[in-house]
Write a protein that holds these residues in place. Structure first.
Motif, short mmCIF file in Angstrom:
data_model
loop_
_atom_site.label_atom_id
_atom_site.label_comp_id
_atom_site.label_asym_id
_atom_site.label_seq_id
_atom_site.Cartn_x
_atom_site.Cartn_y
_atom_site.Cartn_z
N ARG A 6 14.71 -35.87 -24.35
CA ARG A 6 15.87 -35.01 -24.20
C ARG A 6 15.65 -33.58 -24.67
O ARG A 6 16.28 -32.64 -24.19
CB ARG A 6 17.02 -35.62 -25.02
CG ARG A 6 18.34 -35.38 -24.40
CD ARG A 6 19.46 -35.73 -25.29
NE ARG A 6 20.54 -34.86 -24.93
CZ ARG A 6 21.35 -35.06 -23.90
NH1 ARG A 6 21.24 -36.12 -23.17
NH2 ARG A 6 22.29 -34.19 -23.60
N ASN A 7 14.70 -33.42 -25.61
CA ASN A 7 14.56 -32.10 -26.24
C ASN A 7 13.96 -31.04 -25.32
O ASN A 7 13.98 -29.87 -25.66
CB ASN A 7 13.76 -32.21 -27.54
CG ASN A 7 12.53 -33.06 -27.37
OD1 ASN A 7 12.35 -33.70 -26.35
ND2 ASN A 7 11.68 -33.07 -28.36
N HIS A 8 13.40 -31.44 -24.18
CA HIS A 8 12.84 -30.44 -23.27
C HIS A 8 13.58 -30.41 -21.93
O HIS A 8 12.99 -30.06 -20.91
CB HIS A 8 11.36 -30.73 -23.02
CG HIS A 8 10.51 -30.53 -24.22
ND1 HIS A 8 10.33 -29.31 -24.82
CD2 HIS A 8 9.80 -31.42 -24.96
CE1 HIS A 8 9.54 -29.46 -25.87
NE2 HIS A 8 9.21 -30.72 -25.99
N THR A 9 14.82 -30.83 -21.94
CA THR A 9 15.49 -30.95 -20.64
C THR A 9 16.63 -29.94 -20.49
O THR A 9 17.21 -29.48 -21.46
CB THR A 9 16.10 -32.36 -20.46
OG1 THR A 9 17.02 -32.60 -21.50
CG2 THR A 9 15.04 -33.42 -20.41
N THR A 10 16.89 -29.65 -19.25
CA THR A 10 18.11 -28.93 -18.91
C THR A 10 18.72 -29.67 -17.71
O THR A 10 18.01 -30.27 -16.93
CB THR A 10 17.84 -27.44 -18.60
OG1 THR A 10 19.09 -26.77 -18.48
CG2 THR A 10 17.06 -27.24 -17.31
N THR A 11 20.03 -29.63 -17.63
CA THR A 11 20.69 -30.44 -16.60
C THR A 11 21.34 -29.56 -15.54
O THR A 11 22.00 -28.58 -15.87
CB THR A 11 21.76 -31.34 -17.25
OG1 THR A 11 21.14 -32.09 -18.29
CG2 THR A 11 22.36 -32.31 -16.25
N ILE A 12 21.09 -29.93 -14.31
CA ILE A 12 21.77 -29.26 -13.19
C ILE A 12 22.66 -30.32 -12.52
O ILE A 12 22.19 -31.39 -12.17
CB ILE A 12 20.77 -28.69 -12.16
CG1 ILE A 12 19.91 -27.59 -12.79
CG2 ILE A 12 21.51 -28.14 -10.94
CD1 ILE A 12 18.91 -26.96 -11.85
N TYR A 13 23.93 -30.01 -12.43
CA TYR A 13 24.85 -30.90 -11.72
C TYR A 13 25.00 -30.38 -10.29
O TYR A 13 25.15 -29.18 -10.09
CB TYR A 13 26.23 -30.88 -12.38
CG TYR A 13 26.27 -31.49 -13.76
CD1 TYR A 13 26.57 -32.84 -13.92
CD2 TYR A 13 26.02 -30.74 -14.90
CE1 TYR A 13 26.63 -33.41 -15.17
CE2 TYR A 13 26.07 -31.31 -16.16
CZ TYR A 13 26.38 -32.65 -16.29
OH TYR A 13 26.42 -33.22 -17.52
N VAL A 14 24.91 -31.31 -9.36
CA VAL A 14 25.17 -30.93 -7.96
C VAL A 14 26.29 -31.84 -7.46
O VAL A 14 26.14 -33.06 -7.42
CB VAL A 14 23.92 -31.06 -7.07
CG1 VAL A 14 24.20 -30.54 -5.67
CG2 VAL A 14 22.74 -30.32 -7.68
N MET A 15 27.41 -31.21 -7.15
CA MET A 15 28.58 -31.99 -6.74
C MET A 15 28.61 -32.17 -5.23
O MET A 15 27.88 -31.50 -4.51
CB MET A 15 29.84 -31.29 -7.24
CG MET A 15 29.93 -31.35 -8.76
SD MET A 15 30.83 -30.00 -9.46
CE MET A 15 32.48 -30.59 -9.26
N ARG A 16 29.47 -33.10 -4.81
CA ARG A 16 29.53 -33.46 -3.39
C ARG A 16 29.92 -32.25 -2.52
O ARG A 16 29.50 -32.13 -1.38
CB ARG A 16 30.52 -34.59 -3.19
CG ARG A 16 30.14 -35.43 -2.00
CD ARG A 16 31.04 -36.59 -1.72
NE ARG A 16 31.90 -37.02 -2.80
CZ ARG A 16 32.79 -37.98 -2.67
NH1 ARG A 16 32.91 -38.60 -1.52
NH2 ARG A 16 33.57 -38.34 -3.66
N ASP A 17 30.73 -31.34 -3.09
CA ASP A 17 31.14 -30.17 -2.29
C ASP A 17 30.11 -29.04 -2.38
O ASP A 17 30.42 -27.90 -2.05
CB ASP A 17 32.52 -29.68 -2.77
CG ASP A 17 32.49 -29.16 -4.21
OD1 ASP A 17 31.44 -29.27 -4.86
OD2 ASP A 17 33.52 -28.64 -4.68
N GLU A 18 28.89 -29.38 -2.83
CA GLU A 18 27.74 -28.47 -2.88
C GLU A 18 27.87 -27.40 -3.97
O GLU A 18 27.16 -26.40 -3.94
CB GLU A 18 27.46 -27.83 -1.51
CG GLU A 18 27.20 -28.90 -0.45
CD GLU A 18 26.62 -28.39 0.84
OE1 GLU A 18 26.51 -27.16 1.00
OE2 GLU A 18 26.27 -29.23 1.67
#
Lengths: 144, 141
Positions: A60-72
Motif C-alpha cells: 500500500r505504501n507505494h500506491t495511488t488510486t485512480i477511480y474510473v466511474m461508469r459515466d467515464e
C-alpha cells in the motif's frame, strides 16, 4: 503393612494476576499499529469491481488510486476529471508529480466493471506518457 | 470530649474485572478493524515511444509465437482469425493451455474494443494470469 500417607489437598491455581497487563499490552499494540486510511469516499464501491481469481497483494505504501466511474469520470486524489480531448492532461500531470515523489509508484485502478474500455485506454496512454508503468486492476476475489 | 478510635480501613480499587474489560476492548478492536489491503491484477505497461525518436522497429510474429485475442463490444472474443464467440472461463483456460502446448513462450495480445466492457478485459487477463503467463500485451482497437 502398607504405608498409608495422608493426602494433602494442594490448591492448584494458574497465576492470573498479570492477565490484565497482558491484555492491555495487546490492546495498546492494536491501537498503535492501526493506521486509519484517509479516503474521503469510495467512489466506486467494492461490489462494482470486477471479480478475478489470480490476484496478488500490492504494498500500500507505494500506491495511488485512480477511480474510473461508469459515466467515464476519472478521480485522482479525489479530484474529478475527464479525458475528452488531447488537452485533458490532468492525469498525466498528476502522475508525473507523483512519480517524481515516489519512483516505485504503482497505480491502482478502482474501476466500475461496466465502464467502457475506451476511457481506461486513454488513462493508460497518459500513464505511459508519464512513465508510470506498473498498474494494478483492483478486483474482488472470486469465491466459488 | 469523645475521642473515637480511628479505624484503618484499606481503600482498594477492585481490579479483578480489569482483564475482562481489556479483553472485551481487544475483541471489539479485532472485530471492527477492517484491513484495507489492496489486491488486484498487476500489469507492467510498455514504455511509450519517446517523442522525436525514430520509428519503432516492427517485428512480425506468426500465430505460433503470438495469440491475438480481440474482445468485441458484446463480450465475444476473436482468437486469431477464428469467428467471434463467447468463452466461459473454463473454455478460456482450455484455449490458453492449447496455445501453450504449441509454444510455451507464447505471447498473448489482448486487444479490447473501446466500446467493450472493462470487466471483459479483466476476465481474459485474469485467465492468462491464472495460467502463469507473463507475456501479456494490452492494446485498444
Amino acid at each position: 503393612m502398607a504405608n498409608l500417607q495422608r493426602k494433602r489437598n494442594r490448591d492448584v491455581a494458574i497465576p492470573n494476576g498479570s492477565m490484565s497487563d497482558i491484555a492491555f499490552l495487546l490492546l495498546l499494540f492494536f491501537m498503535v499499529s492501526t493506521v486509519f486510511v484517509q479516503e474521503k469516499q469510495f467512489w466506486v464501491e467494492r461490489d462494482r469491481w470486477p471479480v478475478a481469481e489470480s490476484i496478488e497483494r500490492i504494498p500500500r505504501n507505494h500506491t495511488t488510486t485512480i477511480y474510473v466511474m461508469r459515466d467515464e469520470t476519472i478521480l485522482i486524489d479525489d479530484v474529478p476529471t475527464r479525458i475528452e480531448t488531447a488537452e485533458d492532461t490532468f492525469v498525466y500531470s498528476t502522475l508525473v508529480r507523483k512519480r517524481d515523489e515516489d519512483p516505485e509508484l504503482v497505480v491502482c485502478f478502482r474501476t466500475d466493471r461496466d465502464t467502457l474500455y475506451g476511457v481506461m485506454s486513454d488513462v493508460m496512454r497518459q500513464l505511459q506518457d508519464a512513465n508510470t508503468l506498473v498498474v494494478a486492476f483492483e478486483t474482488q476475489q472470486r469465491r466459488d | 470530649m469523645k475521642i473515637g478510635r480511628k479505624r484503618k480501613s484499606k481503600a482498594e480499587i477492585p481490579t479483578s474485572s480489569m482483564s475482562d474489560i481489556a479483553f472485551l476492548l481487544i475483541i471489539f478492536f479485532m472485530a471492527t478493524t477492517k484491513f484495507d489491503v489492496k489486491e488486484g491484477i498487476r500489469i507492467v505497461l510498455p514504455q511509450a515511444a519517446a517523442e522525436g525518436a525514430q520509428q519503432a522497429q516492427t517485428i512480425t510474429l506468426t500465430e505460433k509465437e503470438m495469440t491475438r485475442m480481440q474482445i468485441m463490444p458484446d463480450g465475444m472474443i476473436v482468437v486469431n482469425t477464428e469467428a467471434p464467440r463467447s468463452y466461459e472461463s473454463g473454455e478460456l483456460d482450455a484455449l490458453i493451455q492449447q496455445k501453450l502446448k504449441l509454444n510455451s513462450e507464447m505471447i498473448f495480445k489482448v486487444i479490447t474494443d473501446r466500446e467493450a466492457k472493462y470487466n471483459d478485459m479483466v476476465r481474459v487477463v485474469d485467465r492468462l494470469k491464472a495460467a502463469k503467463i507473463e507475456k501479456i500485451s494490452l492494446s485498444t482497437n
